[in-house]
Scaffold this active site. Structure first.
Site, PDB file in Angstrom:
ATOM      1  N   HIS A 258       0.808  -1.130   0.009  1.00  0.00           N
ATOM      2  CA  HIS A 258       0.030  -0.018  -0.142  1.00  0.00           C
ATOM      3  C   HIS A 258       0.768   1.318  -0.075  1.00  0.00           C
ATOM      4  O   HIS A 258       1.854   1.457   0.671  1.00  0.00           O
ATOM      5  CB  HIS A 258      -1.059   0.130   1.303  1.00  0.00           C
ATOM      6  N   ASP A 309      -7.880  -5.391  -0.427  1.00  0.00           N
ATOM      7  CA  ASP A 309      -8.411  -6.342  -1.804  1.00  0.00           C
ATOM      8  C   ASP A 309      -8.084  -7.659  -1.387  1.00  0.00           C
ATOM      9  O   ASP A 309      -8.713  -8.795  -1.977  1.00  0.00           O
ATOM     10  CB  ASP A 309      -7.700  -5.706  -3.071  1.00  0.00           C
TER      11      ASP A 309
HETATM   12  N1  CMC Z   1       3.807  -7.690  -4.520  1.00  0.00           N
HETATM   13  C1  CMC Z   1       5.178  -7.878  -4.820  1.00  0.00           C
HETATM   14  N2  CMC Z   1       6.000  -6.782  -4.340  1.00  0.00           N
HETATM   15  C2  CMC Z   1       5.494  -5.659  -4.058  1.00  0.00           C
HETATM   16  C3  CMC Z   1       4.043  -5.465  -4.132  1.00  0.00           C
HETATM   17  C4  CMC Z   1       3.317  -6.672  -4.069  1.00  0.00           C
HETATM   18  N3  CMC Z   1       2.137  -6.414  -4.049  1.00  0.00           N
HETATM   19  N4  CMC Z   1       3.780  -4.264  -3.478  1.00  0.00           N
HETATM   20  C5  CMC Z   1       5.033  -3.531  -3.460  1.00  0.00           C
HETATM   21  N5  CMC Z   1       6.015  -4.594  -3.502  1.00  0.00           N
HETATM   22  C6  CMC Z   1       7.404  -4.263  -3.486  1.00  0.00           C
HETATM   23  C7  CMC Z   1       7.789  -3.455  -5.005  1.00  0.00           C
HETATM   24  O1  CMC Z   1       8.204  -4.472  -5.899  1.00  0.00           O
HETATM   25  C8  CMC Z   1       9.074  -2.713  -4.368  1.00  0.00           C
HETATM   26  O2  CMC Z   1      10.225  -3.427  -4.342  1.00  0.00           O
HETATM   27  P1  CMC Z   1      11.376  -2.841  -4.627  1.00  0.00           P
HETATM   28  O3  CMC Z   1      11.873  -1.904  -3.757  1.00  0.00           O
HETATM   29  O4  CMC Z   1      12.354  -4.187  -4.521  1.00  0.00           O
HETATM   30  O5  CMC Z   1      11.292  -2.602  -6.136  1.00  0.00           O
HETATM   31  C9  CMC Z   1       8.413  -2.149  -3.011  1.00  0.00           C
HETATM   32  O6  CMC Z   1       7.575  -3.051  -2.515  1.00  0.00           O
HETATM   33  C10 CMC Z   1       7.744  -1.009  -2.834  1.00  0.00           C
HETATM   34  O7  CMC Z   1       6.666  -0.977  -3.871  1.00  0.00           O
HETATM   35  P2  CMC Z   1       6.099   0.249  -4.638  1.00  0.00           P
HETATM   36  O8  CMC Z   1       5.763  -0.190  -6.024  1.00  0.00           O
HETATM   37  O9  CMC Z   1       7.210   1.582  -4.796  1.00  0.00           O
HETATM   38  O10 CMC Z   1       4.846   0.761  -3.877  1.00  0.00           O
HETATM   39  P3  CMC Z   1       4.024   1.692  -4.540  1.00  0.00           P
HETATM   40  O11 CMC Z   1       3.392   2.698  -3.220  1.00  0.00           O
HETATM   41  O12 CMC Z   1       4.126   2.263  -5.612  1.00  0.00           O
HETATM   42  O13 CMC Z   1       2.484   0.786  -4.938  1.00  0.00           O
HETATM   43  C11 CMC Z   1       0.781  -0.678  -4.808  1.00  0.00           C
HETATM   44  C12 CMC Z   1       1.671   0.600  -4.055  1.00  0.00           C
HETATM   45  C13 CMC Z   1      -0.468  -0.893  -4.034  1.00  0.00           C
HETATM   46  C14 CMC Z   1       0.278  -0.035  -6.230  1.00  0.00           C
HETATM   47  C15 CMC Z   1       1.658  -1.948  -4.852  1.00  0.00           C
HETATM   48  O14 CMC Z   1       1.893  -2.215  -3.298  1.00  0.00           O
HETATM   49  C16 CMC Z   1       1.040  -2.878  -5.636  1.00  0.00           C
HETATM   50  O15 CMC Z   1       1.087  -2.795  -6.779  1.00  0.00           O
HETATM   51  N6  CMC Z   1       0.222  -3.871  -5.075  1.00  0.00           N
HETATM   52  C17 CMC Z   1      -0.284  -4.846  -5.764  1.00  0.00           C
HETATM   53  C18 CMC Z   1      -2.044  -4.472  -6.281  1.00  0.00           C
HETATM   54  C19 CMC Z   1      -2.748  -4.125  -5.150  1.00  0.00           C
HETATM   55  O16 CMC Z   1      -3.055  -4.768  -4.347  1.00  0.00           O
HETATM   56  N7  CMC Z   1      -3.448  -3.060  -5.192  1.00  0.00           N
HETATM   57  C20 CMC Z   1      -4.481  -2.643  -4.153  1.00  0.00           C
HETATM   58  C21 CMC Z   1      -4.128  -1.397  -3.552  1.00  0.00           C
HETATM   59  S1  CMC Z   1      -4.844  -1.106  -1.900  1.00  0.00           S
HETATM   60  C22 CMC Z   1      -6.579  -0.967  -2.319  1.00  0.00           C
HETATM   61  C23 CMC Z   1      -6.772  -0.532  -3.737  1.00  0.00           C
HETATM   62  O17 CMC Z   1      -6.404   0.746  -4.061  1.00  0.00           O
HETATM   63  O18 CMC Z   1      -7.833  -0.827  -4.182  1.00  0.00           O
END
Ligand code: CMC
Length: 373
Positions: A258, A309
């Protein structure tokens, strides 16, 4: 002037008095009331009134809202006809986006962008979004739509979708899901909706745009991805290897991570308990067992918590709802928050128009066509 934060991370892009997230403490409040209290004691309609009006409703206000919702479930017939024309294979989120856009043309307050008219549109949209989701789901399954219902949104949606009065446990479980997903500060879809509203465009445009943003797998679309993952994994024994393999390939695991929470998402905490119970009573204890393994591996490997989710997916599935309706039902709930944010935006509006730091070429000469190549 520059902010290079990718995805505007940490940027405060405006003020709001609707919901607040403490990402370090894992705390979420709507209008100052803790989400744990609302999930255990409030109905979704009380929450919608709270988001819109900053106060919980009195009994007579709540009765009035339920009457207004009941009057609005019946969609304008041309909108139902238009939904008949949408190919049955269309993702329901796409049908919902088109349906809400079309509803704008039939709204009795069309062209009136006053706060009073937008408050009326908010109530109607709350009912109509659930009606569009149920209507298209029935049409896509080859069934005739059920064009009216009454009562709370969760109950009415299940009536319109199944054609039967829902049992109390199912209606309450769906009601809690709607409470939990109603608002979440400046999430991507709400921000999109506020940007649209701030141009003094109309409520239906703002909600249509918000639906488009919610649809993506990084936002609301993740709940569908979670269930598809659980089905693909199939059994708790296969879960650990499945997740480790994906992580080794640097793939995302849906339902984890998140932007704001740096600890447990309180909505996931509530939903975990519901998922445990409902997976068992619906005859699919393996869904919860697989989920537990995935949570453990994600914490071991990445130190990342589940988000709303992750467990909402198994709660929807335990209620017998098909995977492609998970995100549209999220939209039914978030319509309360989107419309509250549009009302808040219009109450003290200024165009939202940030700057971009220019990183492209400079001082290039125009090359005539004959010299390109
Ligand atoms: N699976 C694997 N690795 C992850 C995940 C995940 N779901 N989420 C974050 N990471 C890792 C990411 O790869 C990164 O690692 P590194 O620093 O080694 O490259 C680190 O954690 C930081 O992640 P980020 O992408 O910079 O985080 P963000 O704030 O840009 O993205 C997010 C937040 C929710 C888009 C992301 O966590 C994600 O894509 N999650 C999966 C999709 C998901 O479950 N979305 C629902 C969000 S909550 C409710 C909603 O909005 O519906």
């Amino acid at each position: 002037m520059t902010s290079r934060s990718g995805g505007l991370e940490g940027v405060v892009a405006g003020t709001s008095a609707i919901s607040s997230i403490d990402g370090l403490a894992g705390k979420l409040t709507y209008r100052g009331i803790d989400i744990f209290d609302l999930a255990s004691d409030a109905t979704f309609e009380e929450v919608a009134h709270l988001l819109w009006h900053d106060e919980l409703p009195t009994q007579s206000q709540l009765d009035g809202l339920l009457n207004e919702l009941s009057a609005a479930y019946a969609l304008p017939p041309p909108v139902v006809d238009a939904l008949r024309l949408v190919p049955q294979s269309t993702p329901p989120m796409d049908a919902l986006r088109s349906g809400v856009s079309m509803l704008g043309a039939f709204d009795p307050d069309l062209g009136d962008n006053s706060l009073e008219a937008n408050a009326r549109k908010s109530v109607r949209l709350l009912a109509q979004v659930s009606a569009v989701v149920a209507t298209f789901a029935r049409l896509a399954a080859g069934n005739e739509p059920i064009t009216s219902a009454e009562g709370p949104v969760a109950d009415a949606f299940l009536q319109m979708y199944t054609g039967e009065r829902p049992d109390e446990t199912a209606a309450r479980a769906l009601d809690v899901l709607l409470v939990l997903q109603a608002d979440h500060e400046l999430n991507a879809s709400t921000f999109a909706g506020r940007v649209i509203a701030a141009t003094l465009s109309d409520m239906h445009s703002a909600v249509t745009g918000a639906i488009g943003a919610l649809r993506g797998p990084l936002h609301g679309g993740a709940n569908q991805g979670v269930m598809e993952m659980l089905i693909e994994i199939g059994s708790p024994d296969a879960a650990e290897d499945w997740v480790r393999e994906r992580l080794a390939r640097r793939e995302l695991i849906m339902g984890f991570g998140h932007r704001v929470y740096k600890t447990a998402d309180p909505r996931a905490t509530i939903l975990r308990g519901m998922s445990r119970e409902l997976s068992r009573t619906s005859g699919h204890p393996e869904w919860f067992e697989i989920s537990q393994v995935i949570e453990r591996v994600m914490m071991d490997e990445k130190g990342i918590d589940s988000n709303v989710d992750f467990f909402s997916a198994t709660v929807y599935a335990a209620l017998g709802l098909p995977v492609n309706l998970f995100t549209p039902i999220f939209a039914m709930s978030r319509t309360s928050g989107w419309t509250a944010h549009v009302l808040e935006q219009l109450g003290d509006n200024r165009l939202i128009r940030p700057r971009a730091e220019y990183i492209g070429h400079t001082d290039r000469a125009y090359t005539p066509m004959a010299e390109r190549g």
